[in-house]
Design a protein around this motif. Structure first.
Motif, short mmCIF file in Angstrom:
data_model
loop_
_atom_site.label_atom_id
_atom_site.label_comp_id
_atom_site.label_asym_id
_atom_site.label_seq_id
_atom_site.Cartn_x
_atom_site.Cartn_y
_atom_site.Cartn_z
N ASP A 108 3.12 -3.21 -10.07
CA ASP A 108 3.36 -3.59 -8.67
C ASP A 108 3.37 -5.10 -8.48
N THR A 167 3.39 -10.82 -1.44
CA THR A 167 2.29 -9.91 -1.74
C THR A 167 2.39 -8.62 -0.94
N LEU A 168 2.12 -7.51 -1.60
CA LEU A 168 2.05 -6.22 -0.93
C LEU A 168 0.78 -6.13 -0.10
N MET A 169 0.86 -5.41 1.00
CA MET A 169 -0.30 -5.22 1.88
C MET A 169 -0.83 -3.80 1.71
N GLU A 170 -2.14 -3.69 1.52
CA GLU A 170 -2.74 -2.36 1.42
C GLU A 170 -2.61 -1.61 2.74
N SER A 171 -2.44 -0.31 2.63
CA SER A 171 -2.30 0.52 3.82
C SER A 171 -3.66 1.02 4.29
N ARG A 177 -0.61 3.94 -0.39
CA ARG A 177 -1.13 2.77 -1.10
C ARG A 177 -0.80 1.48 -0.37
N TYR A 178 0.43 1.37 0.13
CA TYR A 178 0.87 0.12 0.76
C TYR A 178 1.43 0.37 2.15
N ASN A 181 4.16 -5.52 5.29
CA ASN A 181 3.86 -6.95 5.34
C ASN A 181 4.88 -7.55 6.31
N GLU A 223 5.67 1.51 -3.46
CA GLU A 223 6.55 0.36 -3.32
C GLU A 223 7.92 0.79 -2.79
N ASN A 227 8.34 -1.79 2.96
CA ASN A 227 7.08 -2.52 3.01
C ASN A 227 7.27 -3.95 3.49
#
Length: 336
Positions: A108, A167-171, A177-178, A181, A223, A227
């Motif tokens: 990721d 950067t991915l943002m946590e859900s 998972r995400y 953003n 992903e 997102n």
């Protein structure tokens, strides 16, 4: 920083003879796929070779490196090149491709991966990308190729969804998972400028955009382009405003196969996203909603196939598997 050929500190990847890219050829059959572990059996290469494709397109996770050690990454690529049935493909079919996270080097991963420059060079070496190609003189792995004569042209645009991605943002939602953003970006401004030029200037009858991660499916918690909602909408707006002909999306990553469809306002034909993921391993228990899915959800080993009927200006998209199985098929007639 501008990059040059072979900046990594490992030995160059040893190549076997490959079919050079011939952009003068008329493409009628294109095969593609993703998610390929060298430690697993690889039963689909013989099936793919039997289709006699004009082109094979890797959509990422072409190996599972997952390392900051570029010597280890080098070894994983070398193992894939020594796979006997893959060598048969290389001996008969031209190969293009882009990476996803596991061949990028980190699960990721995005723009902060420390080894992304050296990893990028190893990917291009694995793909036998000619030293004269523009990708070698810039950051990132994005590329484009236009095949065929006037009136029978196919443009293949391969997006890099790793090198510049924020950067991915946590859900906060259970089972996801995400999340979104809201201000994050997928491609970076330099790649956006390039993509805009590639689509606006395209004179191809079919424009194939390869994205390692899914574009249309916007419900799952892993992903996906959704997102990054600003980038997601920007991509859709660009596809529409460019008025490029016959745009279709190809994706991988998910360890499933499916065909998704979306009708964008002011676009004269539907937009499809053909996901083929699972050359060596799949998520057999997958069971998820996708309001845009127009096929079965494929949970068997699979690869994708595109067959172009130039006379009738239509394309058949398929997800295929072992023993000649066809798990999904959609034929689309595009405006002439």
């Amino acid at each position: 920083m501008m990059l040059g050929c072979k900046t990594n500190q490992t030995q160059p990847i040893s190549q076997i003879p490959v079919i050079p890219i011939d952009t003068t050829q008329i493409l009628t059959t294109i095969a593609f796929g993703s998610c390929n572990k060298v430690t697993e059996p690889q039963p689909l290469w013989s099936e793919i070779v039997d289709q006699q494709p004009d082109l094979w397109v890797w959509l990422g996770d072409n190996i599972y490196g997952d390392t900051t050690n570029m010597a280890v990454m080098h070894q994983e690529y070398q193992k894939q090149l020594q796979q006997p049935d893959y060598q048969k493909l290389l001996a008969s079919t031209s190969v293009l491709g882009i990476w996803d996270d596991h061949d990028y080097g980190i699960n990721d991963g995005g723009k902060y991966f420390a080894q992304k420059e050296a990893s990028r060079d190893l990917m291009l070496e694995f793909l036998s990308v000619a030293p004269s190609r523009p990708v070698w003189s810039r950051e990132g792995g994005y590329q484009s190729y236009t095949f065929g004569p006037e009136g029978q042209r196919v443009k293949i645009i391969l997006l890099d969804t790793r090198y510049f991605r924020d950067t991915l943002m946590e859900s906060s939602m259970e089972g996801k998972r995400y999340g979104a953003n809201p201000q994050g970006d997928m491609l970076g401004e330099t790649q956006w400028t390039w993509l805009t030029e590639e689509l606006n200037a395209s004179d191809a009858q079919f424009n194939i955009i390869g994205s390692s991660i899914q574009v249309i499916h916007d419900e799952h918690g892993f992903e996906k382009w959704a997102n990054f909602p600003k980038s997601h909408q920007r991509l859709y707006d660009l596809i529409v405003s460019s008025e490029a002909e016959g745009v279709v999306l190809l994706s991988g990553d998910r360890h499933i196969g499916e065909i998704s469809r979306l009708k964008l306002p002011e676009m004269p034909y539907p937009l499809y996203d053909i996901t083929s993921s699972g050359l060596t391993h799949v998520y057999e228990e997958a069971d998820e909603e996708n309001r845009h899915r127009v096929s079965d959800l494929v949970t068997s080993l699979n690869y994708g196939l595109i067959q172009i009927d130039w006379e009738n200006r239509q394309v058949t998209y398929q997800i295929k598997g072992e023993n000649g199985a066809t798990y999904a098929s959609e034929t689309v007639a595009y405006p002439k």
